[in-house]
Each structure stands twice: as C-alpha cells, then as structure tokens.
Write a protein that holds these residues in place. Sequence first.
Motif, PDB file in Angstrom:
ATOM      1  N   ASP A  64      22.478  26.675  27.080  1.00 33.99           N
ATOM      2  CA  ASP A  64      21.287  26.119  27.714  1.00 33.99           C
ATOM      3  C   ASP A  64      20.988  24.707  27.209  1.00 33.99           C
ATOM      4  O   ASP A  64      20.541  23.840  27.971  1.00 33.99           O
ATOM      5  N   SER A 104      12.829  28.987  33.238  1.00 34.17           N
ATOM      6  CA  SER A 104      12.550  30.390  33.523  1.00 34.17           C
ATOM      7  C   SER A 104      12.989  31.313  32.396  1.00 34.17           C
ATOM      8  O   SER A 104      12.536  32.445  32.304  1.00 34.17           O
ATOM      9  N   ARG A 105      13.884  30.811  31.527  1.00 30.75           N
ATOM     10  CA  ARG A 105      14.368  31.682  30.455  1.00 30.75           C
ATOM     11  C   ARG A 105      14.194  31.086  29.058  1.00 30.75           C
ATOM     12  O   ARG A 105      14.700  31.626  28.075  1.00 30.75           O
ATOM     13  N   ASN A 106      13.469  29.967  28.967  1.00 32.13           N
ATOM     14  CA  ASN A 106      13.183  29.347  27.676  1.00 32.13           C
ATOM     15  C   ASN A 106      11.748  28.844  27.655  1.00 32.13           C
ATOM     16  O   ASN A 106      11.133  28.626  28.700  1.00 32.13           O
TER      17      ASN A 106
END
Length: 310
Positions: free
Chosen positions: A5, A236-238
């Motif tokens: 990421d 959305s994921r961090n």
Amino acid sequence: MTVRDSLLAAAVATIWGFNFVVIDWGMARHGDHAIPPLLFAAVRFTVVVFPAVLVVRRPDAPWRVVAAVGLFMSLGQFGFLYVSMAAGMPPGLAALVLQAQVVFTVLIAAGVLRELPTAGQVAGVVLGSVGLAVVAVGRGGHVPLAAMALCLLGALSWGIGNVVSRASGVRGGLSLTVWSALVVPVPLVALSLVLDGPTVVGEALASFSWQAVVSTLYTAGLASLVGYAVFNTLLSRNSPSAVVPWVLLAPVVAMTSAWLLLGERPNAAEIGGGLVLVAGVLVAVRPARRPSDDGGVADLLDRDDVAAQR
C-alpha cells in the motif's frame, strides 16, 4: 500501511506530481501550436466524463451538491490552474502553491461551518501562510504576479470545494469525481470562446496535436480516474492520516521533474518557502488527540476529498 500500500501511495503521488509537467507539455505554451488553457481543461474533463459516466454509478447526493463540487473542485480549481500556467506559472511551483488549499479549507470551514480549528491546525495555517509569503517574495521576478494570484485562486476554489463536500456529508470518491465533472466542459468552452475567440478555438481543435492527445490521456485517464480510484481504495483500508500525507510527495515530484525536464530550477526562497509550506500542511493534517467522529476540521482534512484535485 503494508509495504504494498505504501508503494501504491507513492506511485499515485508520483503520477499526480508529474501531472503538472504533462499539462505544461501538452498545452505547448512555448510552442507554435499552443492550446488555449480553458479549452485544454475542457477537453481534459470531457475525457474524464465520457465514457466513465456510462459505467460509474451516480453518487448518492443531490444534483446541487454534485454540481457545486464540480464547480469549485474541478472547474474553478483547474480553470485557474491552467490559465495560471499559461500565464507563466512554472509546473513545479504550481503544484506547491496549490497546497495552500489546506490553509483555505481550515479558514473557510471555521468561518462558514463554525468548525473551530485545533491548535495544531492554527499552527499549520500560520506555517503554511509564512511559507507562501516566502515563495511569493522570493519568486525573483521570473513568475508573473498575475500567474501566482491565479494559482492561489485555484487553491481557494479547491478549499471551497472541500467545505462544500464536507457540509453535504457526501464522501468523495470516483463516482463523485466523474459525475461532478459533467458541469465542467461546457462553461470552460464558453469562456474560451469569449476570451480567446471562435477562430482561435477552432484552429486549436483542428490542430490538436499528438502531444496534446497524450497529455489529455495522462491527465484524465491516469491522473484523474486511475489515480483517484487507487487512492480511494487505499483510504478504504487504511487510516486517512496514514494515506493523505503521501500527497505531499506530489509537489516534490513536480518540482524535481520540472527541474530535470524543463530546466526550471527553483531558487533558494522557493525551496525554503516550500519546505515551510509542506511543514504547515503536515501539522494541519496531523490527527488531533480526540475522537475523529466529531465532524471537525481534522476529519475534513483527512478525508478523501483532499485528493479531489486530481
């Protein structure tokens, strides 16, 4: 964030930073086939809209909100930016000055939404303002004052767009980017017709070079659509506080690539003022030591509408 990421975030910031050099190159403001800046921006957002609008779902927001976001985040910000660059604003410096949107966002949110900034955000605004002042004073006469002012107006428009998005309660995203762009092309073409004249606009469209085509595909397809989709996925994921600071790589990439490819070497005042401005932005976006669900300015600055300029 995972290593994967982090690499994705760095890649997106690099794409966004190089975007400024690509705009300058495609507009060919130093060549024989220069494209009127407002027309060039209109072409970009036409490509952003079509065919994406046919496959991307409309955002769950009233049309007036979608139109207002498009008016300020896209039409205002990029209309002023493109005209600024056509008037002599170097790509690297433009990327840096646009970060003043953080200062404007905090001030406008405090005045309009009555969302008082934290002490850290006040410190960030002060640092950012000092950095901008140093850059403006140290521009060395090679950047027209009008170009600098237009770029700041672009940052102001972006800041207003942030507050409009915040007040509406609609989270930014690819769908909002695409659908809000519907309001951009027609007004920009109309303004170009008025300011540049039908003859100039017609000749520019008729002689639209491969260079302009490549630039448009990069700015619309890669920087706006792909870049925004990836950045939104990362958010959305961090934690936003882990993702958003990566955006500060964009001015560094822009100034470095402009230096290497265009020979636009920044002077000491621009470098020093830029570092102070970036420091101010970092202080302003630093999460406050309080719950983040209070809807304050910290939440506004950490949200994905920070990336809406792309």
